[in-house]
Scaffold this motif. Structure first.
Motif, short mmCIF file in Angstrom:
data_model
loop_
_atom_site.label_atom_id
_atom_site.label_comp_id
_atom_site.label_asym_id
_atom_site.label_seq_id
_atom_site.Cartn_x
_atom_site.Cartn_y
_atom_site.Cartn_z
N ASP A 1 0.83 -1.21 0.00
CA ASP A 1 0.00 0.00 0.00
C ASP A 1 0.86 1.25 0.00
N GLN A 2 1.94 1.24 0.79
CA GLN A 2 2.84 2.39 0.84
C GLN A 2 3.51 2.61 -0.51
N HIS A 3 3.86 1.51 -1.19
CA HIS A 3 4.48 1.62 -2.51
C HIS A 3 3.51 2.24 -3.51
N LEU A 4 2.25 1.82 -3.46
CA LEU A 4 1.24 2.37 -4.37
C LEU A 4 1.01 3.85 -4.09
N VAL A 5 0.99 4.22 -2.81
CA VAL A 5 0.81 5.62 -2.45
C VAL A 5 1.98 6.45 -2.96
N ALA A 6 3.20 5.92 -2.80
CA ALA A 6 4.40 6.64 -3.26
C ALA A 6 4.38 6.83 -4.77
N LYS A 7 3.95 5.78 -5.51
CA LYS A 7 3.85 5.90 -6.96
C LYS A 7 2.82 6.94 -7.35
N GLY A 8 1.69 6.96 -6.64
CA GLY A 8 0.65 7.94 -6.93
C GLY A 8 1.13 9.36 -6.67
N LEU A 9 1.85 9.56 -5.57
CA LEU A 9 2.39 10.88 -5.26
C LEU A 9 3.42 11.30 -6.30
N SER A 10 4.26 10.35 -6.75
CA SER A 10 5.27 10.66 -7.77
C SER A 10 4.60 11.07 -9.07
N ALA A 11 3.57 10.33 -9.48
CA ALA A 11 2.85 10.66 -10.71
C ALA A 11 2.20 12.04 -10.61
N THR A 12 1.62 12.33 -9.45
CA THR A 12 0.99 13.64 -9.26
C THR A 12 2.04 14.75 -9.30
N GLY A 13 3.20 14.49 -8.71
CA GLY A 13 4.28 15.48 -8.73
C GLY A 13 4.77 15.76 -10.14
N VAL A 14 4.95 14.70 -10.93
CA VAL A 14 5.38 14.87 -12.32
C VAL A 14 4.32 15.64 -13.11
N ALA A 15 3.04 15.30 -12.89
CA ALA A 15 1.96 15.99 -13.59
C ALA A 15 1.95 17.47 -13.22
N GLY A 16 2.15 17.76 -11.93
CA GLY A 16 2.19 19.16 -11.50
C GLY A 16 3.35 19.91 -12.10
N LEU A 17 4.53 19.28 -12.15
CA LEU A 17 5.71 19.91 -12.75
C LEU A 17 5.50 20.16 -14.23
N PHE A 18 4.92 19.17 -14.93
CA PHE A 18 4.62 19.33 -16.35
C PHE A 18 3.68 20.51 -16.57
N LEU A 19 2.64 20.59 -15.76
CA LEU A 19 1.67 21.67 -15.88
C LEU A 19 2.34 23.03 -15.66
N LEU A 20 3.20 23.11 -14.65
CA LEU A 20 3.90 24.37 -14.34
C LEU A 20 4.82 24.78 -15.49
N LEU A 21 5.57 23.82 -16.02
CA LEU A 21 6.48 24.13 -17.13
C LEU A 21 5.72 24.59 -18.37
N ARG A 22 4.57 23.96 -18.64
CA ARG A 22 3.78 24.36 -19.80
C ARG A 22 3.23 25.77 -19.63
N LEU A 23 2.78 26.07 -18.41
CA LEU A 23 2.24 27.41 -18.15
C LEU A 23 3.28 28.49 -18.45
N PHE A 24 4.50 28.28 -18.01
CA PHE A 24 5.54 29.28 -18.23
C PHE A 24 6.03 29.28 -19.67
N ALA A 25 6.12 28.11 -20.30
CA ALA A 25 6.63 28.04 -21.67
C ALA A 25 5.69 28.75 -22.65
N VAL A 26 4.40 28.50 -22.55
CA VAL A 26 3.46 29.08 -23.52
C VAL A 26 3.26 30.57 -23.32
N THR A 27 3.59 31.07 -22.12
CA THR A 27 3.45 32.51 -21.85
C THR A 27 4.79 33.23 -21.90
#
Length: 228
Positions: free
Chosen positions: A10-36
């Motif tokens: 369960d801890q491994h699945l939670v860690a993977k979920g948090l990692s995926a969310t972190g990558v998604a957030g970083l991608f979103l942030l980079l796109r926001l700054f790149a397109v503007t």
């Protein structure tokens, strides 16, 4: 399965979920700054129209927004996925995921070549594939190169993640189509990022600023085909 092993899983699945969310957030942030064009105020305005749920569409839109950069990414991903599939052997349920990924990359590549005739993508893919093949065959002659090639062809998830983040930071074309928006006050050239009832939130193509257009003033909208 013991209680301890279940908790560890369960801890491994939670860690993977948090990692995926972190990558998604970083991608979103980079796109926001790149397109503007890394304008803080414009990025803040765009952020209000987006959420984590939009990341999947943004990833696909980012790859398709810049044919040249998308072609470079595909020229690297295609031989990596192909060689990995060859090393896995004939298709089985155990390697169905990689086979599906290979088919997706092939579809993107064929579509890009058919639309923009970027034949150099095949040349670059062939060079990358040949280099990986030779390094994998090097063995004791070049152990460092062989280990790198082995890591490269077996690390699809990491390679895709890195490629997505690099594209997110460098592709300044948004994930939606460029439009000519005809209004009663003149022509607006930009990207419609949000279209709620009553108005359009548009990112201007040249100025990279956000403008709000009353839909009552819009007389027509026309998509503009991207150029390679």
């Amino acid at each position: 399965m013991t209680r301890q092993s279940r908790e560890s899983s369960d801890q491994h699945l939670v860690a993977k979920g948090l990692s995926a969310t972190g990558v998604a957030g970083l991608f979103l942030l980079l796109r926001l700054f790149a397109v503007t064009d890394y304008n803080w105020n414009a990025a803040f305005s765009v952020a209000g129209a987006l959420g984590i749920d939009d990341v999947a569409a943004m990833v696909i839109g980012t790859l398709m927004a810049s044919p040249v950069l998308g072609g470079i990414a595909l020229a690297v991903l295609l031989p990596e996925a192909l060689i990995h599939q060859i090393r896995l052997g004939r298709p089985r349920w155990t390697n169905a995921g990689n086979l599906a990924w290979l088919i997706v990359v092939l579809l993107f590549t064929v579509s890009l070549l058919w639309t923009f005739r970027l034949w150099w993508v095949l040349g670059v893919a062939a060079v990358v594939g040949a280099a990986l093949y030779l390094l994998l065959r090097a063995g004791k002659k070049d152990p460092e190169g062989s280990r790198f090639a082995h890591w490269f062809v077996t690390s699809s998830a990491l390679i895709v993640t890195l490629a997505a983040l690099i594209l997110a930071a460098t592709v300044q074309v948004p994930w939606v189509a460029l439009e000519h928006i005809h209004t009663e006050h003149g022509l607006v050239k930009g990207y419609v990022l949000e279209n709620p009832p009553g108005y359009l939130k548009v990112l201007l193509d040249a100025e990279r600023e956000i403008v709000i257009i009353d839909t009552a003033d819009v007389t027509g909208r026309e998509e503009i085909d991207p150029e390679p």
